[in-house]
Design an enzyme around this catalytic site. Structure first.
Site, PDB file in Angstrom:
ATOM      1  N   GLY A  64      45.387  44.356  44.371  1.00 59.11           N
ATOM      2  CA  GLY A  64      45.603  42.970  43.951  1.00 59.11           C
ATOM      3  C   GLY A  64      47.054  42.510  43.899  1.00 59.11           C
ATOM      4  O   GLY A  64      47.325  41.313  43.844  1.00 59.11           O
ATOM      5  N   ASP A 119      48.396  42.811  39.014  1.00 58.28           N
ATOM      6  CA  ASP A 119      48.078  41.409  39.279  1.00 58.28           C
ATOM      7  C   ASP A 119      47.721  40.658  38.000  1.00 58.28           C
ATOM      8  O   ASP A 119      48.237  39.591  37.730  1.00 58.28           O
ATOM      9  CB  ASP A 119      46.948  41.280  40.327  1.00 58.28           C
ATOM     10  N   ASP A 122      43.804  41.777  31.798  1.00 53.00           N
ATOM     11  CA  ASP A 122      42.565  41.166  31.322  1.00 53.00           C
ATOM     12  C   ASP A 122      42.168  41.869  30.015  1.00 53.00           C
ATOM     13  O   ASP A 122      42.745  41.586  28.977  1.00 53.00           O
ATOM     14  CB  ASP A 122      41.522  41.296  32.441  1.00 53.00           C
ATOM     15  N   LYS A 150      45.347  37.126  30.813  1.00 59.27           N
ATOM     16  CA  LYS A 150      44.210  36.473  30.153  1.00 59.27           C
ATOM     17  C   LYS A 150      44.093  37.065  28.754  1.00 59.27           C
ATOM     18  O   LYS A 150      43.256  37.924  28.492  1.00 59.27           O
ATOM     19  CB  LYS A 150      42.921  36.776  30.934  1.00 59.27           C
ATOM     20  N   PHE A 171      37.574  33.384  35.825  1.00 60.97           N
ATOM     21  CA  PHE A 171      37.746  34.361  36.893  1.00 60.97           C
ATOM     22  C   PHE A 171      38.484  33.696  38.048  1.00 60.97           C
ATOM     23  O   PHE A 171      38.038  32.688  38.586  1.00 60.97           O
ATOM     24  CB  PHE A 171      36.396  34.908  37.357  1.00 60.97           C
ATOM     25  N   VAL A 172      39.616  34.263  38.412  1.00 66.28           N
ATOM     26  CA  VAL A 172      40.465  33.633  39.435  1.00 66.28           C
ATOM     27  C   VAL A 172      40.564  34.487  40.694  1.00 66.28           C
ATOM     28  O   VAL A 172      40.397  35.704  40.644  1.00 66.28           O
ATOM     29  CB  VAL A 172      41.888  33.354  38.890  1.00 66.28           C
ATOM     30  N   ASP A 178      40.950  39.176  44.371  1.00 65.81           N
ATOM     31  CA  ASP A 178      39.732  39.052  45.180  1.00 65.81           C
ATOM     32  C   ASP A 178      38.504  38.723  44.348  1.00 65.81           C
ATOM     33  O   ASP A 178      38.480  38.898  43.133  1.00 65.81           O
ATOM     34  CB  ASP A 178      39.451  40.374  45.894  1.00 65.81           C
ATOM     35  N   ARG A 184      41.734  37.233  48.965  1.00 64.15           N
ATOM     36  CA  ARG A 184      43.060  37.752  48.629  1.00 64.15           C
ATOM     37  C   ARG A 184      44.161  36.998  49.378  1.00 64.15           C
ATOM     38  O   ARG A 184      45.304  36.955  48.940  1.00 64.15           O
ATOM     39  CB  ARG A 184      43.162  39.232  48.997  1.00 64.15           C
TER      40      ARG A 184
HETATM   41  P1  5GP Z   1      41.507  44.951  32.822  1.00 61.63           P
HETATM   42  O1  5GP Z   1      41.419  46.445  32.997  1.00 61.63           O
HETATM   43  O2  5GP Z   1      42.770  44.492  32.149  1.00 61.63           O
HETATM   44  O3  5GP Z   1      40.281  44.393  32.178  1.00 61.63           O
HETATM   45  O4  5GP Z   1      41.434  44.309  34.246  1.00 61.63           O
HETATM   46  C1  5GP Z   1      42.421  44.421  35.114  1.00 61.63           C
HETATM   47  C2  5GP Z   1      41.865  44.330  36.514  1.00 61.63           C
HETATM   48  O5  5GP Z   1      40.619  43.626  36.576  1.00 61.63           O
HETATM   49  C3  5GP Z   1      42.821  43.565  37.362  1.00 61.63           C
HETATM   50  O6  5GP Z   1      43.780  44.432  37.929  1.00 61.63           O
HETATM   51  C4  5GP Z   1      41.905  42.919  38.367  1.00 61.63           C
HETATM   52  O7  5GP Z   1      41.685  43.826  39.421  1.00 61.63           O
HETATM   53  C5  5GP Z   1      40.604  42.718  37.630  1.00 61.63           C
HETATM   54  N1  5GP Z   1      40.488  41.329  37.108  1.00 61.63           N
HETATM   55  C6  5GP Z   1      40.501  40.937  35.833  1.00 61.63           C
HETATM   56  N2  5GP Z   1      40.374  39.603  35.734  1.00 61.63           N
HETATM   57  C7  5GP Z   1      40.295  39.134  36.992  1.00 61.63           C
HETATM   58  C8  5GP Z   1      40.162  37.805  37.559  1.00 61.63           C
HETATM   59  O8  5GP Z   1      40.104  36.777  36.904  1.00 61.63           O
HETATM   60  N3  5GP Z   1      40.101  37.739  38.917  1.00 61.63           N
HETATM   61  C9  5GP Z   1      40.160  38.852  39.709  1.00 61.63           C
HETATM   62  N4  5GP Z   1      40.087  38.653  41.016  1.00 61.63           N
HETATM   63  N5  5GP Z   1      40.295  40.100  39.215  1.00 61.63           N
HETATM   64  C10 5GP Z   1      40.365  40.233  37.875  1.00 61.63           C
HETATM   65 MG    MG Z   2      43.531  45.128  40.097  1.00 67.17          MG
END
Ligand code: 5GP
Ligand code: MG
Length: 203
Positions: A64, A119, A122, A150, A171-172, A178, A184
């Site tokens: 990402g 990227d 979350d 986020k 969700f973006v 992606d 992407r």
């Molecule tokens: P976390 O482990 O912090 O929950 O999530 C991180 C990963 O989840 C990011 O590196 C990304 O790959 C994916 N992710 C989380 N939110 C989004 C979103 O809104 N859009 C996309 N495309 N990927 C996300």
């Molecule tokens: Mg990622």
């Protein structure tokens, strides 16, 4: 004489009115190309200021970060080194549960100043796992940089040191991010129309 195929693109002009197919699937543009460029240049300046004279290793998470990373380091005039870690979470569009490392770090980061680039932050599970793993390699210093944050969705107690944009709980896609490996290549960050998910909504 045959025209040189390598020089052909110089003479090609895009035809007006032939928009690519992808914008029809976008509901809203959350962050425009111009906003992205401006903010990323600012982040570059902050990193430049903080890391001048240091031994920087940038560790970027695949896949990402591809566009963000390229734009971020393009104007960074530091003698840095670059490596990648591949991480993916099981299940398409589900909560990031079990993380799998699909590519391990190659560079030796012991005693180095490491900046991890991702990227989007979350739930925080990915960055938490990755930073814990990197800390075991005894870097001198470890900081983090994410394009998007986020904060509402956070589960783990983790914040990034450099943040491009704080965004709402949506969700973006685009600018490297992606949905099911698509979108992407969009030059902006946007939200898809519900029908683009075709029943496989990410959240
Ligand atoms: P976390 O482990 O912090 O929950 O999530 C991180 C990963 O989840 C990011 O590196 C990304 O790959 C994916 N992710 C989380 N939110 C989004 C979103 O809104 N859009 C996309 N495309 N990927 C996300
Ligand atoms: Mg990622």
């Amino acid at each position: 004489m045959n025209p040189d195929p390598l020089s052909a693109p110089r003479h090609v002009r895009p035809r007006r009115g032939t928009a690519p197919a992808w914008p029809t699937e976008i509901q809203t543009v959350l962050i425009s190309e111009t906003q992205l460029q401006r903010r990323v240049r600012q982040l570059t300046r902050d990193i430049q200021r903080d890391y001048t004279g240091r031994d920087l290793v940038i560790v970027s998470l695949l896949n990402g970060t591809v566009m963000f990373l390229a734009d971020l380091i393009r104007h960074l005039s530091l003698p840095l080194r670059l490596d990648f870690i591949g991480v993916s979470s099981y299940g398409v569009g589900t909560e990031s549960g079990d993380l799998v490392f699909t590519k391990e770090l190659r560079l030796d980061v012991r005693g180095r100043d490491v900046l991890v680039v991702d990227d989007i932050l979350d739930t925080g599970r990915t960055l938490k796992r990755v930073t814990e793993k990197l800390r075991q390699l005894n870097p001198r210093d470890l900081h983090t940089c994410v394009l998007l944050d986020k904060a509402e969705r956070r589960v783990e107690k983790i914040e990034a040191d450099y943040v491009g944009f704080k965004i709402p709980n949506q969700f973006v896609v685009g600018y490297g991010l992606d949905f099911a490996e698509r979108y992407r290549n969009l030059p902006f960050v946007g939200v898809l129309k519900p029908e683009a998910y075709q029943g496989g909504a990410p959240e």
